[in-house]
Write an enzyme that holds these catalytic residues in place. Structure first.
Site, PDB file in Angstrom:
ATOM      1  CB  THR A 219      21.213 -16.109  45.248  1.00  0.00           C
ATOM      2  OG1 THR A 219      20.934 -15.617  43.950  1.00  0.00           O
ATOM      3  CG2 THR A 219      22.515 -15.534  45.707  1.00  0.00           C
TER       4      THR A 219
ATOM      5  NE  ARG B 271      18.971 -10.140  36.271  1.00  0.00           N
ATOM      6  CZ  ARG B 271      19.103 -10.647  37.488  1.00  0.00           C
ATOM      7  NH1 ARG B 271      19.790 -11.734  37.685  1.00  0.00           N
ATOM      8  NH2 ARG B 271      18.549 -10.053  38.521  1.00  0.00           N
ATOM      9  CB  VAL B 272      24.888  -8.750  34.775  1.00  0.00           C
ATOM     10  CG1 VAL B 272      25.842  -8.891  35.954  1.00  0.00           C
ATOM     11  CG2 VAL B 272      25.575  -9.194  33.483  1.00  0.00           C
ATOM     12  N   GLY B 273      22.947  -9.868  37.315  1.00  0.00           N
ATOM     13  CA  GLY B 273      22.335  -9.473  38.586  1.00  0.00           C
ATOM     14  C   GLY B 273      23.341  -8.806  39.512  1.00  0.00           C
ATOM     15  CG  ASP B 274      22.271  -8.768  43.614  1.00  0.00           C
ATOM     16  OD1 ASP B 274      21.753  -9.643  42.885  1.00  0.00           O
ATOM     17  OD2 ASP B 274      22.259  -8.839  44.856  1.00  0.00           O
TER      18      ASP B 274
ATOM     19  CB  THR C 144      19.752 -13.692  48.378  1.00  0.00           C
ATOM     20  OG1 THR C 144      18.756 -14.331  47.569  1.00  0.00           O
ATOM     21  CG2 THR C 144      19.293 -13.692  49.828  1.00  0.00           C
ATOM     22  N   GLY C 145      18.133 -11.586  46.464  1.00  0.00           N
ATOM     23  CA  GLY C 145      16.851 -10.910  46.226  1.00  0.00           C
ATOM     24  C   GLY C 145      16.789 -10.417  44.798  1.00  0.00           C
TER      25      GLY C 145
ATOM     26  N   GLY D 157      17.811  -8.718  42.030  1.00  0.00           N
ATOM     27  CA  GLY D 157      19.122  -8.150  41.775  1.00  0.00           C
ATOM     28  C   GLY D 157      19.122  -6.725  41.260  1.00  0.00           C
TER      29      GLY D 157
HETATM   30  N1  ASP Z   1      20.133 -11.626  43.452  1.00  0.00           N
HETATM   31  C1  ASP Z   1      20.095 -12.670  42.465  1.00  0.00           C
HETATM   32  C2  ASP Z   1      20.015 -12.057  41.101  1.00  0.00           C
HETATM   33  O1  ASP Z   1      19.323 -11.056  40.942  1.00  0.00           O
HETATM   34  C3  ASP Z   1      18.947 -13.569  42.601  1.00  0.00           C
HETATM   35  C4  ASP Z   1      18.750 -14.126  43.984  1.00  0.00           C
HETATM   36  O2  ASP Z   1      19.223 -13.601  44.954  1.00  0.00           O
HETATM   37  O3  ASP Z   1      18.083 -15.133  44.075  1.00  0.00           O
HETATM   38  O4  ASP Z   1      20.590 -12.580  40.186  1.00  0.00           O
END
Ligand code: ASP
Length: 309
Positions: free
Chosen positions: A175, A203-206, A226-227, A229
């Protein structure tokens, strides 16, 4: 309104990023990429550009670089397809735009901005988002645009390690994101991602969810996360940092610290945020081993960093 000092921060993902996983040569390449992109944003802000323009330009540059999990360098779903998410928000009027699950757009962040400016909606997903993009003159790209041997290899490893689960703790997340304050005091945030390697299709992330991975309000702060999600969604991380400032009168540093080091660990939420407030330099914070990151403020030394030290 009196002129403010501009400030800018960017990230290229958080995760298991430590010296034993990254060779010195690779470290040099990452540092150079972060410095180059930081400069794009600082030059704009120095010339008086809007925070929104600065964060979009920074994220576009990161989306172009296959080193990072966004745009060109996006990771693969378990079907070996690409589903990209992005969001952008302006703090002066709380206008926001986001896209979910687009697979043919080189710069999802620019599509998110186009939604912010040209639509009555905040989020568009999938085919509908791509139709909107076509109507607004975006070029479509084929899957080969995103396909790199490195991401295929990561997918294979993820499949071997965890057939269906989203437990990618051994892998870097990815990200990219940026937050900025311009000289007029407007804040903006932008985040873009390919998501997580081997994620379930759909799938949907944050990242594209306003208030989870991306948020900006001139009254408080701009945040890009980032992390993992799922944890960031459950904790409404970005808006909650702003809410602590708004309702609890906390400093930005304390609000970020609470979220990253107190709240997220309660649900094993690994990752980090970059945030900028109404004054002062941005805060870069993460509870993982490392986070690709950089920051700059008018009249202060830029910082480029990767590891936890
Ligand atoms: N937060 C992002 C997600 O979950 C992934 C990431 O931060 O690398 O889609």
């Amino acid at each position: 309104m009196s002129e403010q000092k501009w400030a800018l921060a960017l990230h290229g993902g958080a995760g298991q990023i430590s010296r034993d996983r990254i060779t010195p040569e690779k470290e040099t390449v990452f540092r150079a990429a972060l410095a180059r992109v930081l400069e794009i944003g600082t030059t704009l802000l120095d010339q008086g550009a809007d925070a929104l323009d600065a964060v979009e330009a920074v994220v576009k540059a990161l989306e172009l670089d296959p080193l990072f999990n966004a745009g060109r360098g996006s990771v693969l779903t378990s079907d070996a397809t690409f589903e990209l998410d992005a969001a952008i928000m302006r703090g002066s009027d709380l206008q926001a735009g986001a896209v979910i699950n687009v697979g043919h757009i080189a710069h999802p962040i620019s599509l998110a901005r186009c939604i912010l400016e040209n639509s009555d909606h905040v989020i568009l997903a999938g085919d509908g988002a791509e139709r909107f993009a076509l109507q607004h003159g975006f070029q479509m790209v084929g899957p080969s645009y995103f396909d790199t041997p490195h991401r295929r290899e990561q997918l294979m490893q993820a499949k071997e390690a965890a057939t269906v689960s989203l437990d990618h703790s051994d892998f870097k997340y990815g990200t990219v994101g940026a937050v900025a304050r311009d000289v007029r005091g407007t804040l903006a945030a932008a985040t873009s991602t390919g998501g997580m390697t081997n994620k379930h299709p759909g799938r949907v992330g944050d990242t594209p969810l306003i208030g989870s991975g991306t948020y900006a309000d001139n009254a408080t702060c701009a945040v890009s996360a980032t992390g993992h999600g799922e944890a960031f969604i459950r904790m409404c991380v970005a808006r909650d940092i702003a809410a602590q400032i708004e309702y609890g009168n906390l400093s930005l540093a304390d609000a970020v610290h609470n979220k990253v080091f107190v709240d997220l660990p309660k649900i094993k939420g690994s990752g980090g945020v970059i945030a900028v407030g109404r004054t002062g330099l941005p805060i870069l914070s993460f509870n993982s081993n490392g986070m690709f990151r950089a920051k700059a403020g008018q009249g202060s030394q830029p910082l480029i960093a990767i590891f936890g030290d």
